[in-house]
Enzyme design. Structure first.
Site, PDB file in Angstrom:
ATOM      1  N   SER A 116       0.739  -1.145  -0.031  1.00 32.80           N
ATOM      2  CA  SER A 116       0.187  -0.171  -0.215  1.00 32.80           C
ATOM      3  C   SER A 116       0.820   1.085   0.180  1.00 32.80           C
ATOM      4  CB  SER A 116      -0.829  -0.053   1.189  1.00 32.80           C
ATOM      5  OG  SER A 116      -1.852   0.969   1.082  1.00 32.80           O
ATOM      6  N   GLU A 212      -1.536  -3.041  -8.136  1.00 30.69           N
ATOM      7  CA  GLU A 212      -2.860  -3.101  -7.486  1.00 30.69           C
ATOM      8  C   GLU A 212      -3.114  -1.919  -6.760  1.00 30.69           C
ATOM      9  OE1 GLU A 212      -3.293  -3.375  -3.843  1.00 30.69           O
ATOM     10  OE2 GLU A 212      -1.230  -2.368  -3.604  1.00 30.69           O
ATOM     11  N   HIS A 277      -4.225  -5.495  -1.722  1.00 31.05           N
ATOM     12  CA  HIS A 277      -5.250  -5.495  -0.438  1.00 31.05           C
ATOM     13  C   HIS A 277      -6.339  -6.436  -0.335  1.00 31.05           C
ATOM     14  CE1 HIS A 277      -3.452  -1.217  -0.992  1.00 31.05           C
ATOM     15  NE2 HIS A 277      -3.945  -0.917   0.087  1.00 31.05           N
TER      16      HIS A 277
END
Length: 307
Positions: A116, A212, A277
């Protein structure tokens, strides 16, 4: 693009530091994550400011200076073998320029794991230290605490990296084929926001791009990919693996956007590769030479993620 330096693998009893470079951490989740690490026969130590809250910005785990100091002290501690991030969120970009990169380099190669917002640190470690890092679960994240697959894949990567040299997913090919290159990537929106900064990569040429994201609607993904295309950052990319797209809207629409923006690159692309995630997220090393087989849904590393 050449492979980066691989840090040493962990051994039973190794000391690992848990830091919070970005968002605030919930104490009960941190405690649960520490219990998992102890069950692996690791010795986790928590940085002093991990449970802090910034006095003005509730989305930050403490001040920029304190988060940077925690990270630097953990990395430079000769007793620490790995630095594991407690969570992502936002904030790594605010503290990354406060780190003393000469001191980090002098401390030698160690394991860095997270995803992230930690993408900013992955990029910086590749650009400034030439070091392989792990795009993988974080200590206090729910997707790690509740998924034995995520836990086991991270544990195997840390202790027995040769056992996961072939990373197999249930992904399917959007564009078939095989490609060789060096892994790079992370959270898509973070990669775009790093463009033009001191720690950003010049581009993805010769790389296997792993991307992602979370909470970005299809038009925002479109905008981010268009920016990367227009800037030339995607020129020469060898292949692309797409991870999870949690809360990014209807997947059929998103797939259409991904193919519209990336299909013209003429390289193998595999979707739903199982990192990011989403639940049961796999751990993928960044900076390792590998072969991507889009039809088989596999990423085969030239060498184990850790030495």
């Amino acid at each position: 693009m050449t492979p980066l330096v691989r840090p040493p693998r962990l051994v039973p009893g190794a000391r690992v530091a848990v830091v919070a470079p970005s968002g605030p951490v919930r104490e009960e989740r941190l405690a649960a994550g520490l219990d998992i690490l102890r069950a692996w026969d690791l010795d986790p130590v928590v940085a002093p400011h991990v449970l802090d809250r910034h006095p003005d910005f509730p989305y930050l785990a403490g001040t920029d200076a304190d988060r940077a100091a925690d990270f630097q002290a953990a990395w430079c501690d000769p007793e620490v073998s790995a630095v594991l991030c407690a969570r992502g969120g936002y904030g790594a970009q605010r503290m990354v320029d406060l780190l003393d990169w000469d001191a980090l380099r002098a401390a030698g190669p160690k394991v860095l794991a997270g995803y992230s917002d930690i993408t900013a640190l992955h990029d910086a470690f590749a650009a400034r230290l030439g070091l392989v890092t792990l795009h993988g679960p974080m200590v206090s994240a729910v997707d790690f605490l509740k998924n034995t697959r995520s836990q086991e894949h991270l544990r195997a990567t840390l202790f027995e990296p040769e056992s996961v040299r072939t990373i197999a997913s249930s992904g399917t090919a959007l564009v078939p084929g095989r490609a060789r290159g060096v892994t790079l990537g992370g959270c898509l929106s973070m990669l775009a926001s790093e463009l033009g900064t001191a720690h950003s990569r010049p581009g993805a040429r010769g790389g296997l791009l792993l991307i992602e994201d979370v909470g970005e609607e299809a038009y925002r993904i479109d905008r981010i990919l268009t920016q990367l295309l227009r800037s030339g950052w995607l020129e020469g990319v060898a292949g692309i693996a797409l991870g999870s797209w949690e809360r990014c809207g209807p997947y059929e629409l998103l797939r259409t956007v991904l193919m519209d923006r990336l299909g013209g690159l003429g390289v193998p692309i595999v979707e739903e590769f199982g990192f990011g995630h989403g639940e049961c997220a796999l751990t993928l090393p960044l900076g390792v030479g590998a072969e991507l087989d889009a039809e088989a849904g596999t990423l085969t590393l030239d060498a184990p993620a850790l030495a």
